[in-house]
Design a protein around this motif. Structure first.
Motif, PDB file in Angstrom:
ATOM      1  N   GLU A 178       0.617   9.854  -5.291  1.00 16.61           N
ATOM      2  CA  GLU A 178       0.750  11.203  -4.487  1.00 16.61           C
ATOM      3  C   GLU A 178       1.932  11.792  -5.445  1.00 16.61           C
ATOM      4  O   GLU A 178       1.452  13.070  -5.828  1.00 16.61           O
ATOM      5  CB  GLU A 178       1.396  11.091  -3.271  1.00 16.61           C
ATOM      6  CG  GLU A 178       1.673  12.435  -2.730  1.00 16.61           C
ATOM      7  CD  GLU A 178       0.722  13.321  -2.370  1.00 16.61           C
ATOM      8  OE1 GLU A 178       1.031  14.711  -2.282  1.00 16.61           O
ATOM      9  OE2 GLU A 178      -0.485  12.868  -2.273  1.00 16.61           O
TER      10      GLU A 178
ATOM     11  N   VAL B 173      -5.082   8.610  -5.032  1.00 18.95           N
ATOM     12  CA  VAL B 173      -3.785   8.235  -4.068  1.00 18.95           C
ATOM     13  C   VAL B 173      -4.704   6.613  -3.793  1.00 18.95           C
ATOM     14  O   VAL B 173      -3.814   5.576  -3.691  1.00 18.95           O
ATOM     15  CB  VAL B 173      -3.577   8.758  -3.151  1.00 18.95           C
ATOM     16  CG1 VAL B 173      -2.663   7.985  -2.062  1.00 18.95           C
ATOM     17  CG2 VAL B 173      -2.621  10.098  -3.389  1.00 18.95           C
ATOM     18  N   GLU B 174      -5.815   6.757  -3.173  1.00 25.12           N
ATOM     19  CA  GLU B 174      -6.770   5.672  -2.841  1.00 25.12           C
ATOM     20  C   GLU B 174      -6.746   4.441  -4.054  1.00 25.12           C
ATOM     21  O   GLU B 174      -6.617   3.335  -3.871  1.00 25.12           O
ATOM     22  CB  GLU B 174      -7.885   5.994  -2.214  1.00 25.12           C
ATOM     23  CG  GLU B 174      -7.739   6.705  -1.137  1.00 25.12           C
ATOM     24  CD  GLU B 174      -9.001   7.208  -0.807  1.00 25.12           C
ATOM     25  OE1 GLU B 174      -9.145   7.591   0.562  1.00 25.12           O
ATOM     26  OE2 GLU B 174      -9.917   7.432  -1.421  1.00 25.12           O
TER      27      GLU B 174
ATOM     28  N   THR C 267      -4.832   3.701  -6.604  1.00 26.98           N
ATOM     29  CA  THR C 267      -3.686   2.914  -6.832  1.00 26.98           C
ATOM     30  C   THR C 267      -3.686   1.465  -6.555  1.00 26.98           C
ATOM     31  O   THR C 267      -2.942   0.816  -7.049  1.00 26.98           O
ATOM     32  CB  THR C 267      -2.285   3.545  -6.243  1.00 26.98           C
ATOM     33  OG1 THR C 267      -2.530   3.835  -4.878  1.00 26.98           O
ATOM     34  CG2 THR C 267      -2.381   5.081  -6.979  1.00 26.98           C
ATOM     35  N   THR C 268      -4.269   1.027  -5.196  1.00 26.13           N
ATOM     36  CA  THR C 268      -4.416  -0.059  -4.698  1.00 26.13           C
ATOM     37  C   THR C 268      -5.739  -0.864  -5.229  1.00 26.13           C
ATOM     38  O   THR C 268      -5.886  -2.106  -4.550  1.00 26.13           O
ATOM     39  CB  THR C 268      -4.260  -0.377  -3.262  1.00 26.13           C
ATOM     40  OG1 THR C 268      -5.205   0.591  -2.570  1.00 26.13           O
ATOM     41  CG2 THR C 268      -3.130   0.326  -2.792  1.00 26.13           C
TER      42      THR C 268
ATOM     43  N   HIS D 233       2.445   2.060  -3.496  1.00 22.76           N
ATOM     44  CA  HIS D 233       1.626   2.522  -4.484  1.00 22.76           C
ATOM     45  C   HIS D 233       0.863   4.026  -4.222  1.00 22.76           C
ATOM     46  O   HIS D 233       0.696   4.774  -4.942  1.00 22.76           O
ATOM     47  CB  HIS D 233       0.434   1.513  -4.653  1.00 22.76           C
ATOM     48  CG  HIS D 233       0.675   0.328  -5.421  1.00 22.76           C
ATOM     49  ND1 HIS D 233       0.667   0.704  -6.899  1.00 22.76           N
ATOM     50  CD2 HIS D 233       0.788  -1.075  -5.292  1.00 22.76           C
ATOM     51  CE1 HIS D 233       1.116  -0.771  -7.451  1.00 22.76           C
ATOM     52  NE2 HIS D 233       1.098  -1.505  -6.515  1.00 22.76           N
ATOM     53  N   TYR D 234       0.839   4.095  -2.815  1.00 20.66           N
ATOM     54  CA  TYR D 234       0.231   5.590  -2.525  1.00 20.66           C
ATOM     55  C   TYR D 234       1.383   6.599  -2.715  1.00 20.66           C
ATOM     56  O   TYR D 234       1.079   7.576  -2.979  1.00 20.66           O
ATOM     57  CB  TYR D 234       0.092   5.527  -0.909  1.00 20.66           C
ATOM     58  CG  TYR D 234      -1.332   4.920  -0.579  1.00 20.66           C
ATOM     59  CD1 TYR D 234      -2.211   4.237  -1.506  1.00 20.66           C
ATOM     60  CD2 TYR D 234      -2.057   5.350   0.476  1.00 20.66           C
ATOM     61  CE1 TYR D 234      -3.506   3.840  -1.201  1.00 20.66           C
ATOM     62  CE2 TYR D 234      -3.387   5.186   0.918  1.00 20.66           C
ATOM     63  CZ  TYR D 234      -4.027   4.156  -0.029  1.00 20.66           C
ATOM     64  OH  TYR D 234      -5.326   4.000   0.515  1.00 20.66           O
TER      65      TYR D 234
ATOM     66  N   ARG E  71       0.818  -1.146   0.089  1.00 19.37           N
ATOM     67  CA  ARG E  71      -0.151   0.382  -0.089  1.00 19.37           C
ATOM     68  C   ARG E  71       0.859   1.205   0.178  1.00 19.37           C
ATOM     69  O   ARG E  71       0.463   2.126  -0.616  1.00 19.37           O
ATOM     70  CB  ARG E  71      -0.814  -0.024   1.186  1.00 19.37           C
ATOM     71  CG  ARG E  71      -1.595   1.037   1.251  1.00 19.37           C
ATOM     72  CD  ARG E  71      -2.492   1.230   2.691  1.00 19.37           C
ATOM     73  NE  ARG E  71      -1.571   1.591   3.624  1.00 19.37           N
ATOM     74  CZ  ARG E  71      -0.960   2.584   4.162  1.00 19.37           C
ATOM     75  NH1 ARG E  71      -1.257   3.834   3.447  1.00 19.37           N
ATOM     76  NH2 ARG E  71      -0.228   2.497   5.155  1.00 19.37           N
TER      77      ARG E  71
ATOM     78  N   TYR F 153       3.205   7.626   3.345  1.00 14.65           N
ATOM     79  CA  TYR F 153       3.603   7.613   1.713  1.00 14.65           C
ATOM     80  C   TYR F 153       3.536   9.118   1.434  1.00 14.65           C
ATOM     81  O   TYR F 153       4.491   9.507   0.578  1.00 14.65           O
ATOM     82  CB  TYR F 153       2.099   7.291   1.231  1.00 14.65           C
ATOM     83  CG  TYR F 153       0.982   8.011   1.088  1.00 14.65           C
ATOM     84  CD1 TYR F 153       0.561   9.240   0.353  1.00 14.65           C
ATOM     85  CD2 TYR F 153      -0.069   7.958   2.062  1.00 14.65           C
ATOM     86  CE1 TYR F 153      -0.479  10.110   0.208  1.00 14.65           C
ATOM     87  CE2 TYR F 153      -1.078   8.571   2.334  1.00 14.65           C
ATOM     88  CZ  TYR F 153      -1.184   9.550   1.373  1.00 14.65           C
ATOM     89  OH  TYR F 153      -2.424  10.653   1.396  1.00 14.65           O
TER      90      TYR F 153
END
Length: 266
Positions: A40, A64-65, A67-68, A35-36, A32, A186
């Motif tokens: 960003e 940002v969120e 990305t996962t 990826h965050y 996480r 992140y």
């Protein structure tokens, strides 16, 4: 402080093959935090107009969120077919064109196809949202060197290591261990490494998906440069952290570049 007994236990676990690779380990994909970080950095490189359009397409999740998202839906029936889109096998001394192709697809094939579909437009809202979330995730994944594997050890998942005294595997170290050994925030990561010059940004954004994969291949020798006992820690981390930093930064910059190509004007 690690005790001597902890170190002996870790060595014994390696020798006996006790560090099995679980599905959770195999599916972290930068983790996480990583990826965050890419999301960003991408956010910071987007114009206000493009970012607004992107987040309108994404709906309830921020860039940002989102990305996962591809990792989160991977175990579900609806998206189980995407499992092989997180990685690609390019054996040593082989190009992608020469390599055997996975009939289920791979990260290069899927990225090229999804980016082309987004650029062409005409997708319904749900399909566009899914394509967008997949693209921003896969751009992150392809920059992790072990997601462009040799075909011998499942991208390092089968390489058991003692990481800072704990049982782990090489893939997990690169997905998560290296990052959180410095910070698990992140924003701290993104602000510390987002130092690319305008010239670097322009050059990185001009590179193709296949070039991104070639770059990951170029780092594999360093990734696999392990001591015989596979005990790795601060020395290994410090020698290789520049790779982690550069690949996260490049991924974020390139996410921004692709999104600008899709949603920017002109």
């Amino acid at each position: 402080m690690r005790t001597y007994s902890t170190r002996i236990f870790c060595i014994a676990a390696l020798a006996l093959g006790l560090v099995a690779t679980s599905p959770a380990m195999a599916s972290e994909m930068w983790g996480r935090v990583g990826h965050y970080v890419t999301g960003e950095i991408a956010r910071q490189h987007l114009s206000d107009d493009v970012l607004a359009t992107v987040e309108d397409v994404l709906g309830e999740e921020s860039l940002v969120e989102a990305t996962t998202w591809m990792d989160r839906v991977r175990p579900t029936d609806a998206f189980r077919h995407t499992a092989d889109w997180h990685w690609v096998t390019i054996p040593p001394d082989t190009t992608y064109d020469q390599a055997h192709k996975n009939p289920n697809g791979d990260i290069i094939e899927a990225l090229e196809r999804k980016i082309a579909a987004l650029k062409a437009g005409g997708l319904d809202a749900e399909t566009e949202r899914e394509h967008l979330k997949m693209v921003i995730h896969m751009i992150g994944d392809i920059h992790q060197p072990l997601h462009v594997g040799t075909g011998e050890d499942r991208g390092g998942n089968d390489v058991r290591v003692c990481w800072l005294g704990d049982q782990s595997n090489l893939h997990r170290v690169w997905d998560t261990g290296m990052l959180v050994s410095w910070s698990d925030d992140y924003e701290t990561w993104a602000n510390a490494i987002n130092l690319a010059t305008d010239e670097q940004v322009a050059a990185w954004q001009q590179a193709t998906v296949r070039r991104w994969a070639e770059e990951s291949v170029s780092y594999r020798d360093a990734v696999y440069d392990l001591p015989e006992n596979h005990e790795i820690g601060w020395t290994y981390r410090n020698e290789n952290m520049h790779i982690v930093e550069k690949r996260l930064l490049q991924a974020g910059v390139r996410i921004a570049g692709v999104l600008t190509e899709i949603y920017g004007e002109g």
